[in-house]
Design a protein around this motif. Structure first.
Motif, PDB file in Angstrom:
ATOM      1  N   LEU A 126     -34.313   2.349 -35.844  1.00 56.73           N
ATOM      2  CA  LEU A 126     -33.963   3.340 -36.864  1.00 56.73           C
ATOM      3  C   LEU A 126     -33.766   4.689 -36.170  1.00 56.73           C
ATOM      4  N   HIS A 131     -31.083   7.620 -40.040  1.00 56.61           N
ATOM      5  CA  HIS A 131     -32.131   7.409 -41.048  1.00 56.61           C
ATOM      6  C   HIS A 131     -33.091   8.596 -41.043  1.00 56.61           C
ATOM      7  N   ALA A 230     -34.365  -1.695 -41.349  1.00 50.47           N
ATOM      8  CA  ALA A 230     -32.983  -1.456 -40.928  1.00 50.47           C
ATOM      9  C   ALA A 230     -32.041  -2.478 -41.529  1.00 50.47           C
TER      10      ALA A 230
END
Length: 235
Positions: A126, A131, A230
């Motif tokens: 991530l 994100h 994810a």
């Protein structure tokens, strides 16, 4: 290898390990807070390989209300005031290769203790740029500290499956679903469990039949809470 008999079974049979414990979190000037109860199981099968052993496992666990010990669907984050959906643990597979390095052993009277200290630092699945609400860093850094306690008499008996009790501590970043972004701070998991174990009925119903049986063959890559998030977030 004695550790294989303690962690799983030397004859290839499935073994279930069950654990229970708690998760704490703090920031530099806030906490520590008792955030969750935590309960889960790992089902394992040990298979001989040319370079040692393959430990074939999958595991599932539930985050619990710290007071009622009920499985959480949503969680009120005390750090942000936000209510978020809880993403429980369903990691399949969680495989390891064992045998290249000896597992440290300590004899304590009639008990034998195997300790496995896992220090982790690798690129996070991530990335912060992709994100920002769910990733603390582009590098995942954590420690997982295990201790497995077995009776010396059971080890000496030659049993393929040696009963044990164990402790597990993990220090890790905030979980992705907590939506803590890059806020400083960390989580500490403090759990204990046993093998063999009959997992509580509530947990067995929560994890489902698939997670009550070990894999039969090696596969990769391993699943983690970060790769699961994810995958769920992928378009």
């Amino acid at each position: 290898m004695d550790f294989i008999r303690v962690r799983a079974s030397g004859d290839g049979a499935e073994t279930i390990s069950w654990w229970t414990g708690d998760v704490y979190g703090w920031r530099r000037d806030d906490g520590p807070h008792h955030l969750f109860g935590f309960e889960g199981l790992n089902v394992a099968r040990a298979v001989r390989a040319d370079d040692g052993w393959q430990l074939l496992t999958r595991e599932a666990a539930a985050y619990l209300d710290p007071k009622t010990r009920e499985v959480l669907d949503v969680w009120d984050n005390p750090f942000t005031g936000e209510t978020v959906e809880v993403q429980h643990v369903f990691n399949d597979p969680v495989n390891q290769r064992l045998g290249a390095h000896p597992v440290p052993v300590t004899r304590l009277g009639e008990q034998v203790v195997f300790n496995v200290d896992v220090r982790l630092a690798y690129p996070s699945p991530l990335k912060v740029a992709d994100h920002p609400r769910h990733s603390a860093s582009d590098t995942y850094r954590a420690m997982e500290l295990f201790q497995f306690f077995a009776r010396a008499a059971d080890l000496d008996s030659g049993l393929p499956d040696v009963p044990c009790v164990f402790s597990w501590c993990r220090v890790s970043p905030w979980l992705p679903w907590m939506a803590m972004g890059q806020r400083e701070g960390a989580l500490v998991y403090h759990c204990r469990g046993a093998k063999p174990a009959e997992a509580p009925r509530r947990l067995r119903e929560h994890v489902g039949e698939h997670f009550l049986h070990a894999p039969t063959a090696w596969s990769a890559p391993n699943m983690t809470s970060w790769t699961a998030f994810a995958a769920k977030a992928a378009p």
